[in-house]
Design a protein around this motif. Structure first.
Motif, PDB file in Angstrom:
ATOM      1  N   GLN A 104      53.209   5.673 104.930  1.00 49.58           N
ATOM      2  CA  GLN A 104      52.587   6.387 106.207  1.00 49.58           C
ATOM      3  C   GLN A 104      52.260   5.339 107.012  1.00 49.58           C
ATOM      4  O   GLN A 104      51.728   4.027 107.038  1.00 49.58           O
ATOM      5  N   ILE A 105      52.650   5.471 108.354  1.00 50.01           N
ATOM      6  CA  ILE A 105      52.305   4.750 109.710  1.00 50.01           C
ATOM      7  C   ILE A 105      51.228   5.340 110.445  1.00 50.01           C
ATOM      8  O   ILE A 105      51.437   6.364 110.683  1.00 50.01           O
ATOM      9  N   ASP A 106      50.069   4.938 110.869  1.00 52.41           N
ATOM     10  CA  ASP A 106      49.060   5.232 111.733  1.00 52.41           C
ATOM     11  C   ASP A 106      49.160   4.634 113.046  1.00 52.41           C
ATOM     12  O   ASP A 106      49.379   3.385 113.050  1.00 52.41           O
ATOM     13  N   ALA A 107      48.982   5.284 113.904  1.00 48.05           N
ATOM     14  CA  ALA A 107      49.029   4.632 115.330  1.00 48.05           C
ATOM     15  C   ALA A 107      48.024   5.221 116.322  1.00 48.05           C
ATOM     16  O   ALA A 107      47.423   6.477 115.921  1.00 48.05           O
ATOM     17  N   ARG A 108      47.262   4.656 117.081  1.00 51.75           N
ATOM     18  CA  ARG A 108      46.454   5.056 118.081  1.00 51.75           C
ATOM     19  C   ARG A 108      47.377   5.289 119.602  1.00 51.75           C
ATOM     20  O   ARG A 108      47.784   4.249 120.113  1.00 51.75           O
ATOM     21  N   ILE A 109      46.964   6.373 119.985  1.00 50.15           N
ATOM     22  CA  ILE A 109      47.473   6.759 121.445  1.00 50.15           C
ATOM     23  C   ILE A 109      46.363   6.995 122.373  1.00 50.15           C
ATOM     24  O   ILE A 109      45.536   7.828 122.112  1.00 50.15           O
ATOM     25  N   LEU A 110      46.642   6.480 123.457  1.00 54.85           N
ATOM     26  CA  LEU A 110      45.580   6.609 124.792  1.00 54.85           C
ATOM     27  C   LEU A 110      46.306   7.218 125.765  1.00 54.85           C
ATOM     28  O   LEU A 110      47.282   6.871 126.383  1.00 54.85           O
ATOM     29  N   ARG A 111      45.904   8.775 126.084  1.00 53.55           N
ATOM     30  CA  ARG A 111      46.241   9.469 127.185  1.00 53.55           C
ATOM     31  C   ARG A 111      45.318   9.571 128.383  1.00 53.55           C
ATOM     32  O   ARG A 111      43.964   9.223 128.138  1.00 53.55           O
ATOM     33  N   PHE A 112      45.747   9.585 129.546  1.00 55.41           N
ATOM     34  CA  PHE A 112      44.742   9.349 130.660  1.00 55.41           C
ATOM     35  C   PHE A 112      44.976  11.143 131.503  1.00 55.41           C
ATOM     36  O   PHE A 112      45.908  11.598 131.416  1.00 55.41           O
ATOM     37  N   THR A 113      43.830  11.246 131.923  1.00 53.37           N
ATOM     38  CA  THR A 113      43.532  12.532 132.624  1.00 53.37           C
ATOM     39  C   THR A 113      42.866  12.151 134.060  1.00 53.37           C
ATOM     40  O   THR A 113      42.651  10.929 134.343  1.00 53.37           O
ATOM     41  N   GLY A 114      42.743  13.040 135.009  1.00 53.85           N
ATOM     42  CA  GLY A 114      42.040  12.951 136.218  1.00 53.85           C
ATOM     43  C   GLY A 114      42.786  11.883 137.212  1.00 53.85           C
ATOM     44  O   GLY A 114      43.961  12.018 137.300  1.00 53.85           O
ATOM     45  N   PRO A 115      42.066  11.179 137.575  1.00 52.09           N
ATOM     46  CA  PRO A 115      42.463  10.104 138.712  1.00 52.09           C
ATOM     47  C   PRO A 115      43.464   9.168 138.084  1.00 52.09           C
ATOM     48  O   PRO A 115      44.568   8.809 138.963  1.00 52.09           O
ATOM     49  N   PHE A 116      43.474   8.932 136.995  1.00 55.78           N
ATOM     50  CA  PHE A 116      44.351   7.942 136.216  1.00 55.78           C
ATOM     51  C   PHE A 116      45.716   8.642 136.020  1.00 55.78           C
ATOM     52  O   PHE A 116      46.806   7.929 136.055  1.00 55.78           O
ATOM     53  N   ARG A 117      45.733   9.938 135.916  1.00 54.01           N
ATOM     54  CA  ARG A 117      46.885  10.613 135.582  1.00 54.01           C
ATOM     55  C   ARG A 117      47.626  10.722 137.200  1.00 54.01           C
ATOM     56  O   ARG A 117      48.897  10.756 137.171  1.00 54.01           O
ATOM     57  N   TRP A 118      46.578  11.073 138.095  1.00 57.30           N
ATOM     58  CA  TRP A 118      47.284  11.096 139.420  1.00 57.30           C
ATOM     59  C   TRP A 118      47.848   9.770 139.878  1.00 57.30           C
ATOM     60  O   TRP A 118      49.060   9.673 140.658  1.00 57.30           O
ATOM     61  N   LEU A 119      47.636   8.633 139.262  1.00 59.81           N
ATOM     62  CA  LEU A 119      48.272   7.124 139.420  1.00 59.81           C
ATOM     63  C   LEU A 119      49.517   7.200 138.645  1.00 59.81           C
ATOM     64  O   LEU A 119      50.145   6.136 138.778  1.00 59.81           O
ATOM     65  N   ASP A 120      49.717   8.243 137.968  1.00 63.72           N
ATOM     66  CA  ASP A 120      51.080   8.083 137.047  1.00 63.72           C
ATOM     67  C   ASP A 120      50.978   6.879 135.985  1.00 63.72           C
ATOM     68  O   ASP A 120      52.071   6.342 135.993  1.00 63.72           O
ATOM     69  N   ILE A 121      49.759   6.706 135.415  1.00 65.84           N
ATOM     70  CA  ILE A 121      49.686   5.445 134.469  1.00 65.84           C
ATOM     71  C   ILE A 121      50.075   6.192 133.082  1.00 65.84           C
ATOM     72  O   ILE A 121      49.585   7.360 132.636  1.00 65.84           O
ATOM     73  N   ALA A 122      51.291   5.751 132.315  1.00 65.25           N
ATOM     74  CA  ALA A 122      51.588   6.372 131.173  1.00 65.25           C
ATOM     75  C   ALA A 122      50.731   6.056 130.103  1.00 65.25           C
ATOM     76  O   ALA A 122      49.939   5.057 130.159  1.00 65.25           O
ATOM     77  N   PRO A 123      50.715   6.992 129.029  1.00 61.57           N
ATOM     78  CA  PRO A 123      50.005   6.780 127.842  1.00 61.57           C
ATOM     79  C   PRO A 123      50.273   5.459 127.141  1.00 61.57           C
ATOM     80  O   PRO A 123      51.632   4.773 127.462  1.00 61.57           O
ATOM     81  N   GLY A 124      49.286   4.921 126.461  1.00 60.75           N
ATOM     82  CA  GLY A 124      49.601   3.793 125.594  1.00 60.75           C
ATOM     83  C   GLY A 124      49.440   4.022 124.190  1.00 60.75           C
ATOM     84  O   GLY A 124      48.910   5.089 124.080  1.00 60.75           O
ATOM     85  N   TYR A 125      49.978   3.130 123.402  1.00 61.02           N
ATOM     86  CA  TYR A 125      50.107   3.132 121.934  1.00 61.02           C
ATOM     87  C   TYR A 125      50.013   1.678 121.331  1.00 61.02           C
ATOM     88  O   TYR A 125      50.613   0.831 121.884  1.00 61.02           O
ATOM     89  N   ARG A 126      49.501   1.801 120.184  1.00 61.14           N
ATOM     90  CA  ARG A 126      49.497   0.692 119.175  1.00 61.14           C
ATOM     91  C   ARG A 126      49.736   1.083 117.909  1.00 61.14           C
ATOM     92  O   ARG A 126      48.810   2.109 117.357  1.00 61.14           O
ATOM     93  N   LEU A 127      50.535   0.411 117.196  1.00 64.32           N
ATOM     94  CA  LEU A 127      50.657   0.731 115.421  1.00 64.32           C
ATOM     95  C   LEU A 127      49.278   0.061 114.891  1.00 64.32           C
ATOM     96  O   LEU A 127      48.970  -1.093 115.308  1.00 64.32           O
ATOM     97  N   GLU A 128      48.600   0.804 114.083  1.00 63.13           N
ATOM     98  CA  GLU A 128      47.357   0.433 113.531  1.00 63.13           C
ATOM     99  C   GLU A 128      47.471   0.276 112.042  1.00 63.13           C
ATOM    100  O   GLU A 128      46.908  -0.829 111.540  1.00 63.13           O
ATOM    101  N   GLN A 129      48.286   0.897 111.255  1.00 58.17           N
ATOM    102  CA  GLN A 129      48.075   0.777 109.871  1.00 58.17           C
ATOM    103  C   GLN A 129      49.294   1.199 108.972  1.00 58.17           C
ATOM    104  O   GLN A 129      49.648   2.176 109.616  1.00 58.17           O
ATOM    105  N   LEU A 130      49.697   0.577 108.060  1.00 54.59           N
ATOM    106  CA  LEU A 130      50.999   0.875 107.201  1.00 54.59           C
ATOM    107  C   LEU A 130      50.163   1.039 105.879  1.00 54.59           C
ATOM    108  O   LEU A 130      49.496   0.128 105.277  1.00 54.59           O
TER     109      LEU A 130
END
Length: 215
Positions: A104-130
């Protein structure tokens, strides 16, 4: 807005807000009322928060739509001992030994709301653990398990803070995927979207492993 540009914009905005707030304190006559002083503290705190977001975002990769995050291949070394090779799209290459019957692979995902979403900032991810797992409950409780870290820690950890304190304008998502079977010579692609991960069998060995596992 591109991932790199988003980091630059957030870092610049945060720095400007902090500096602007501190400049007020160099001229006390500007602080005419308690409300104005409170506003200054608010500007500084907001600037620091934006800087924290920018610092954290720099350790993540841009996530737009459904994309391939990594490929995984497994080679049998002994009974329930596997050499697992991971090649991520950002150049990370890992070859390690896992024990068990599934991976199994675990990943962290950051999504943005409010003003950051208005700026059209894409979500970010990073692979965390295998990690590996046994199908036998008895083995899972008593046999040695292996897990491999895929990312270095960062401070302050915005993802962890949001999980604990429900911070504004960000949403920390646990990207854990379903455990997949290990089979000699099997190759999988790990697909990632803003809602999580899924493993897709690439070759015949992987497809046979999934088919047998689902029976």
């Amino acid at each position: 807005m591109s991932h790199t540009l988003a980091i630059i914009v957030l870092a610049a905005a945060g720095a400007v807000m902090v500096i602007a707030g501190l400049l007020f304190f160099r001229h006390p006559r500007w602080l005419l009322t308690w409300i104005k002083g409170t506003a200054v503290f608010g500007v500084i705190l907001a600037g620091l928060y934006v800087l924290v977001i920018a610092v954290n975002l720099s350790s993540y990769h841009s996530l737009v739509g459904l994309q391939t995050a990594a490929s995984i291949s497994t080679q049998r070394q002994a009974e329930q001992i596997w050499q697992v090779s991971l090649q991520s799209q950002d150049g990370l290459s890992v070859v390690r030994t896992l024990q068990g019957d599934q991976w199994q692979i675990d990943a962290r995902i950051l999504r943005f709301t409010g003003p950051f979403r208005w700026l059209d900032i894409a979500p970010g991810y990073r692979l965390e653990q295998l990690s590996g797992r046994y199908t036998s409950l008895e083995q899972e409780r008593s046999a040695p398990r292996t897990s491999i870290g895929l990312a270095e820690g960062i401070w302050p950890d915005l993802w962890q803070w949001d999980r604990q304190f429900n911070l504004p304008f960000v949403e920390a998502v646990d990207g854990s995927m379903t455990f997949m079977p290990m089979r000699d010579g099997a190759v999988f692609e790990v697909k990632l979207s803003s809602s999580g991960l899924v493993a897709v069998p690439v070759n015949e060995q992987a497809r046979e492993a999934v088919q047998f596992w689902n029976q």
